[in-house]
Write a protein that holds these residues in place. Structure first.
Motif, PDB file in Angstrom:
ATOM      1  N   UNK A 162      35.740  41.886  32.415  1.00 45.34           N
ATOM      2  CA  UNK A 162      36.424  42.312  31.204  1.00 45.34           C
ATOM      3  C   UNK A 162      35.466  42.962  30.203  1.00 45.34           C
ATOM      4  N   UNK A 163      34.111  42.713  30.344  1.00 51.88           N
ATOM      5  CA  UNK A 163      32.930  43.419  29.750  1.00 51.88           C
ATOM      6  C   UNK A 163      32.856  44.813  30.051  1.00 51.88           C
ATOM      7  N   UNK A 164      33.215  45.285  31.102  1.00 52.89           N
ATOM      8  CA  UNK A 164      33.012  46.717  31.445  1.00 52.89           C
ATOM      9  C   UNK A 164      34.472  47.649  31.807  1.00 52.89           C
ATOM     10  N   UNK A 165      35.585  46.569  31.760  1.00 56.57           N
ATOM     11  CA  UNK A 165      36.822  47.195  31.642  1.00 56.57           C
ATOM     12  C   UNK A 165      37.155  48.014  30.549  1.00 56.57           C
ATOM     13  N   UNK A 166      38.068  48.869  30.422  1.00 54.53           N
ATOM     14  CA  UNK A 166      38.457  49.703  29.313  1.00 54.53           C
ATOM     15  C   UNK A 166      38.956  48.682  28.241  1.00 54.53           C
ATOM     16  N   UNK A 167      38.880  49.038  26.849  1.00 55.35           N
ATOM     17  CA  UNK A 167      39.164  48.180  25.885  1.00 55.35           C
ATOM     18  C   UNK A 167      40.694  47.637  26.395  1.00 55.35           C
ATOM     19  N   UNK A 168      40.942  46.190  25.737  1.00 53.16           N
ATOM     20  CA  UNK A 168      42.498  45.735  25.817  1.00 53.16           C
ATOM     21  C   UNK A 168      42.710  45.601  27.304  1.00 53.16           C
ATOM     22  N   UNK A 169      41.540  45.615  28.501  1.00 54.91           N
ATOM     23  CA  UNK A 169      42.145  45.072  29.606  1.00 54.91           C
ATOM     24  C   UNK A 169      41.101  43.914  30.031  1.00 54.91           C
ATOM     25  N   UNK A 170      41.585  42.653  29.718  1.00 56.14           N
ATOM     26  CA  UNK A 170      40.590  41.401  29.496  1.00 56.14           C
ATOM     27  C   UNK A 170      40.902  40.401  30.576  1.00 56.14           C
ATOM     28  N   UNK A 171      41.717  40.698  31.556  1.00 55.75           N
ATOM     29  CA  UNK A 171      42.384  39.620  32.432  1.00 55.75           C
ATOM     30  C   UNK A 171      42.132  40.184  33.878  1.00 55.75           C
ATOM     31  N   UNK A 172      41.509  39.379  34.645  1.00 50.71           N
ATOM     32  CA  UNK A 172      41.706  39.628  36.275  1.00 50.71           C
ATOM     33  C   UNK A 172      42.416  38.571  36.938  1.00 50.71           C
ATOM     34  N   UNK A 173      43.019  39.072  37.925  1.00 57.90           N
ATOM     35  CA  UNK A 173      43.859  38.457  38.934  1.00 57.90           C
ATOM     36  C   UNK A 173      43.133  38.675  40.431  1.00 57.90           C
ATOM     37  N   UNK A 174      42.385  37.646  40.997  1.00 56.65           N
ATOM     38  CA  UNK A 174      41.515  37.965  42.240  1.00 56.65           C
ATOM     39  C   UNK A 174      42.196  37.959  43.399  1.00 56.65           C
ATOM     40  N   UNK A 175      41.852  38.887  44.178  1.00 56.94           N
ATOM     41  CA  UNK A 175      42.350  38.653  45.576  1.00 56.94           C
ATOM     42  C   UNK A 175      41.175  39.077  46.591  1.00 56.94           C
ATOM     43  N   UNK A 176      41.544  39.030  47.916  1.00 65.40           N
ATOM     44  CA  UNK A 176      40.569  39.334  48.914  1.00 65.40           C
ATOM     45  C   UNK A 176      40.224  40.505  49.476  1.00 65.40           C
ATOM     46  N   UNK A 177      41.139  41.530  49.198  1.00 69.10           N
ATOM     47  CA  UNK A 177      40.933  43.078  49.339  1.00 69.10           C
ATOM     48  C   UNK A 177      41.767  43.727  48.452  1.00 69.10           C
ATOM     49  N   UNK A 178      41.620  45.048  48.529  1.00 71.17           N
ATOM     50  CA  UNK A 178      42.199  46.183  48.034  1.00 71.17           C
ATOM     51  C   UNK A 178      43.670  46.109  48.169  1.00 71.17           C
ATOM     52  N   UNK A 179      44.209  46.095  49.516  1.00 70.60           N
ATOM     53  CA  UNK A 179      45.669  45.837  50.038  1.00 70.60           C
ATOM     54  C   UNK A 179      46.236  44.653  49.231  1.00 70.60           C
ATOM     55  N   UNK A 180      45.331  43.537  49.342  1.00 68.67           N
ATOM     56  CA  UNK A 180      46.194  42.216  48.660  1.00 68.67           C
ATOM     57  C   UNK A 180      46.367  42.607  46.973  1.00 68.67           C
ATOM     58  N   UNK A 181      45.244  43.467  46.473  1.00 67.28           N
ATOM     59  CA  UNK A 181      45.577  43.856  45.112  1.00 67.28           C
ATOM     60  C   UNK A 181      46.641  44.603  44.695  1.00 67.28           C
ATOM     61  N   UNK A 182      46.957  45.471  45.835  1.00 69.81           N
ATOM     62  CA  UNK A 182      48.136  46.469  45.447  1.00 69.81           C
ATOM     63  C   UNK A 182      49.465  45.483  45.874  1.00 69.81           C
TER      64      UNK A 182
END
Ligand SMILES: *Cc1c(COP(=O)(O)O)cnc(C)c1O
Length: 451
Positions: A103-123
């Protein structure tokens, strides 16, 4: 290491391994190249050859190989808490600290993360999340996601459907329903005699046409990579992103920037969206998040989306390894190194301008129809005729790739486009070696082409 060891391992590959994205008959006939160790920007194979890794593994080893700090972070975390999950109202400190750091390095207003195991799982997550978002908002008919032909969003069923790789679709009976595609901003390949900016506007306008064709009330989101990676390092004309932003501002749809490659410094900024001044709602990440030392991905989500998700009841989605503590500890250490060693600043001020200057010298080579690059990314278009952009018959890109490997350089071939994405820590001397070897391999490829 001996020749007989290499043959032994090549046989194990034939007898037991089904590697990703491989033609098995072809690979079995030839034998796999066995990589045994790595340090900095170099790999070694089982025959003792040293190879400059111009691809940073698969676009991921951003801080280079052999960083003991990541090894130590993993070992420490394994001793303390090797595994726990984030399901059913539990959490653990590595995932919490990592979410905070992101959240500290992401663009302003993007403060949450959902974690996955890979890029495919992210999509996959993104597809589920945006549909759930619109359902929660009381607009369940907004289901359609618009992607781009020749985009790459991974290899799971949703990832491959969002992507625009036709060969992948045909082999697996995809697309899944509710996904549409528009053309890519690939000026050299598809721009004909249009000027690049005019072409950029034209392909961007397809987004608006598609929204109107499907109906704004049915469109959930648009997904795109800031720069297409696997498609061949396709850098959009300058006019493209401003036009896309203008269109997105007119319609009530979400914008997904797939940052799996561009994220964590590849362009010299933390995210490709920062480089272009785009303001996405969701950013799938992976690869450079851990510099590839352990598998991990995630989706960074804009606060306004999170506010809706907060009202949506249970989100029926997640992975056993979402936020895995060891991967999270390694990612945190990776981010610390990227920051404390000012790696992005150095890329931006010194090494990427140097790489781009040296890389462009290859434009005078008789095989090279176009040189392009940005940050720590580069591409060469191999052609038979520079004027007409006519391609060679047969797979000249694969020939070139073979010559590179035989001469100590990893350069990837996407059709007849040769691409690089070296570790962000590559220095000027190593860049010189990369460009010298690339030229040598172009010469060898040109000799084959004449024969
Ligand atoms: C590599 C990649 C993915 C898929 O990531 P995996 O970790 O291989 O599943 C998704 N999107 C982009 C842009 C990628 O380059």
């Amino acid at each position: 290491m001996s020749e007989s060891n290499t043959l032994h391992w090549q046989n194990l590959s034939r007898e037991h391994l089904l590697p990703p994205f491989s033609d098995y008959r072809e690979l079995n006939a030839k034998g796999a190249r066995i990589i045994t160790r790595a340090s900095g920007v170099y790999l070694w194979d089982s025959k003792g050859n040293r190879i400059l890794d111009g691809m940073a593994g698969l676009w991921c080893v951003n801080i280079g190989y052999g960083r003991e700090e990541l090894v130590e972070a993993a070992a420490r975390q394994m001793r303390e808490l090797p595994y726990y999950n984030l399901f059913f109202q539990t959490a653990h400190t590595p995932a919490l600290e990592l979410a905070n750091a992101i959240a500290g390095i992401a663009p302003i207003g993007m403060d949450h993360v959902f974690f996955t195991g890979s890029g495919s799982e992210s999509n996959d997550t993104v597809l589920r999340m945006v549909r759930h978002y619109w359902m929660t908002k009381g607009q369940p008919q907004k289901q359609v996601i618009i992607g781009r032909w020749n985009g790459y969003h991974g290899s799971t069923v949703a990832g491959a459907s969002l992507g625009g790789m036709k060969a992948m679709h045909e082999q697996a009976g995809l697309l899944i329903s509710g996904i549409e595609h528009i053309d890519q901003p690939y000026w050299y390949g598809e721009g004909d005699d249009l000027d690049p900016d005019e072409f950029g506007i034209r392909v961007a306008e397809q987004l608006e046409q598609k929204i109107l064709e499907v109906g704004e009330d049915k469109v959930a989101a648009f997904i795109a990579e800031p720069i297409q990676g696997a498609g061949g390092v396709i850098i959009p004309p300058d006019s493209y992103w401003p036009k896309i932003r203008e269109i997105l501002a007119r319609y009530d749809i979400l914008f997904i920037a797939d940052e799996v490659i561009c994220g964590f410094g590849r362009t010299g900024e933390w995210f490709g969206s920062d480089y272009y001044g785009n303001a996405p709602d969701l950013m799938p990440i992976a690869k450079g998040l851990t510099s590839g030392y352990l598998p991990m991905g995630g989706v960074i989500v804009r606060d306004k989306v999170v506010q809706v998700l907060n009202e949506g009841g249970e989100f029926y989605h997640g992975f056993t390894y979402s936020g895995h503590p060891v991967a999270a500890a390694v990612a945190l250490e990776n981010l610390r190194i990227l920051k404390e060693e000012n790696i992005l600043e150095r890329v931006k001020a010194k090494t990427s301008p140097y790489l781009q200057k040296r890389w462009r010298e290859l434009a005078d080579h008789p095989l090279v129809g176009e040189v392009r690059g940005l940050g720590m990314l580069g591409a060469l278009e191999l052609v038979k005729d520079k004027q007409t952009r006519e391609r060679f018959p047969g797979a000249i890109g694969m020939r070139c790739r073979e010559h590179c490997l035989d001469n100590g350089l990893v350069m990837r071939a996407v059709g007849d486009t040769m691409i690089i994405s070296p570790p962000l820590v590559i220095n000027e001397e190593e860049i010189d070696e990369l460009v010298t070897k690339a030229r040598l391999c172009l010469d060898l490829t040109a000799r084959d082409a004449r024969a």
